[in-house]
Design a protein around this motif. Structure first.
Motif, PDB file in Angstrom:
ATOM      1  N   UNK A  10     -42.880 -39.703  38.295  1.00  0.00           N
ATOM      2  CA  UNK A  10     -43.213 -38.081  37.609  1.00  0.00           C
ATOM      3  C   UNK A  10     -44.469 -38.584  37.109  1.00  0.00           C
ATOM      4  N   UNK A  11     -45.824 -39.571  37.314  1.00  0.00           N
ATOM      5  CA  UNK A  11     -46.227 -39.466  36.887  1.00  0.00           C
ATOM      6  C   UNK A  11     -47.580 -39.635  38.013  1.00  0.00           C
ATOM      7  N   UNK A  12     -46.950 -40.130  38.960  1.00  0.00           N
ATOM      8  CA  UNK A  12     -47.877 -39.795  40.108  1.00  0.00           C
ATOM      9  C   UNK A  12     -46.901 -39.210  41.488  1.00  0.00           C
ATOM     10  N   UNK A 205     -48.510 -37.869  29.895  1.00  0.00           N
ATOM     11  CA  UNK A 205     -48.396 -37.270  30.391  1.00  0.00           C
ATOM     12  C   UNK A 205     -47.579 -36.293  30.875  1.00  0.00           C
ATOM     13  N   UNK A 206     -47.555 -34.400  29.967  1.00  0.00           N
ATOM     14  CA  UNK A 206     -46.820 -33.738  29.921  1.00  0.00           C
ATOM     15  C   UNK A 206     -46.494 -32.458  31.191  1.00  0.00           C
ATOM     16  N   UNK A 207     -46.361 -33.093  32.021  1.00  0.00           N
ATOM     17  CA  UNK A 207     -47.148 -31.764  33.343  1.00  0.00           C
ATOM     18  C   UNK A 207     -45.738 -30.421  33.675  1.00  0.00           C
ATOM     19  N   UNK A 208     -44.497 -30.715  32.682  1.00  0.00           N
ATOM     20  CA  UNK A 208     -44.550 -29.386  32.299  1.00  0.00           C
ATOM     21  C   UNK A 208     -44.468 -28.421  30.996  1.00  0.00           C
ATOM     22  N   UNK A 209     -45.853 -29.004  30.216  1.00  0.00           N
ATOM     23  CA  UNK A 209     -45.810 -28.539  29.326  1.00  0.00           C
ATOM     24  C   UNK A 209     -44.767 -28.391  28.376  1.00  0.00           C
ATOM     25  N   UNK A 222     -53.485 -39.558  23.593  1.00  0.00           N
ATOM     26  CA  UNK A 222     -53.822 -38.189  23.688  1.00  0.00           C
ATOM     27  C   UNK A 222     -52.284 -37.322  24.708  1.00  0.00           C
ATOM     28  N   UNK A 223     -52.141 -35.816  25.305  1.00  0.00           N
ATOM     29  CA  UNK A 223     -51.168 -35.616  25.789  1.00  0.00           C
ATOM     30  C   UNK A 223     -52.333 -34.425  26.556  1.00  0.00           C
TER      31      UNK A 223
END
Length: 234
Positions: A10-12, A205-209, A222-223
């Motif tokens: 869920x990062x790479x 890393x908040x890929x879904x926002x 940092x986000x």
């Protein structure tokens, strides 16, 4: 940024995408004999998954053998429905594993960012919890090893994030100071708080926002929504 540590799932890799569909299809396959109602089993497996993984100690213990964990989840669901069947539990879990493996893909930004960081001379480390066999399979299938100067996998190392020993090992392997290193991952406690405890920058890393949970006490340095944001410096 001189050194960068990265999480895997869920990062790479899009590890969580399609998980519910894979469970639904696997449970439906397991109900082909008509003894159990597929929607009922799907619902019970979902409840069993929450029960299984919500226990922190059980999660730590079981995540190094994922097929075993999935089998236990299905077995618990079947027992709850009054049908104890270890063979069926194993069959459904194996089918789920097959479907999950086929669904897991690299996020579109992953390879470009890794290539760019390597070209810029940034030392890279991959730090991931979980099953050694499965994690190595993901790394091999997506040709990721070539990008990293050190790879730390919980199932091989004998400890997982947020244990300080994991991060200290990665820093030592890179010859890096914590103050010169960033850790990027999707797990607020394991990736962010765990790295911050040693003096690294913890980047979430908040890929879904979805944003930080209201009750969250962790404060990332940092986000970001994608690795490209970090690569560009924006």
């Amino acid at each position: 940024m001189k050194h960068l540590l990265l999480d895997l799932d869920d990062t790479l890799l899009d590890y969580s995408g399609g998980v519910d569909d894979c469970w639904s299809a696997s449970c439906t396959m397991g109900c082909a004999d008509g003894v159990l109602d597929a929607p009922t089993l799907v619902r019970e497996v979902a409840a069993s998954r929450r029960w299984f993984w919500d226990d922190p100690e059980r999660q730590r213990r079981e995540r190094v053998n994922m097929l075993g964990a999935w089998t236990k989840i299905v077995a618990h669901a079947l027992e709850t429905l009054g049908r104890s069947d270890p063979t069926l539990a194993g069959t459904i879990a194996t089918e789920f594993a097959r479907r999950r493996r086929a669904r897991i893909k690299l996020f579109p930004d992953a390879l470009d960012c890794l290539t760019s960081w390597r070209a810029r001379g940034i030392a890279l480390g991959l730090v991931t919890n979980g099953d050694a066999t499965q994690q190595r399979d993901k790394i091999a299938r997506h040709a990721l090893a070539r990008y990293f100067d050190v790879i730390v996998i919980e199932g091989e190392f004998g400890a997982g994030k947020p244990d300080e020993a994991v991060y200290r090992h990665a820093l030592t392997a890179l010859g890096a100071r914590a103050a010169d290193t960033c850790m990027v991952g999707d797990h607020l406690d394991f990736d962010v708080a765990g790295s911050q405890a040693l003096g690294m920058q913890g980047i979430w890393i908040d890929r879904s926002g979805s944003g930080l949970p209201a009750e969250c006490l962790v404060r990332p340095d940092r986000i970001i929504r994608s690795l490209t944001e970090l690569n560009s410096g924006h």
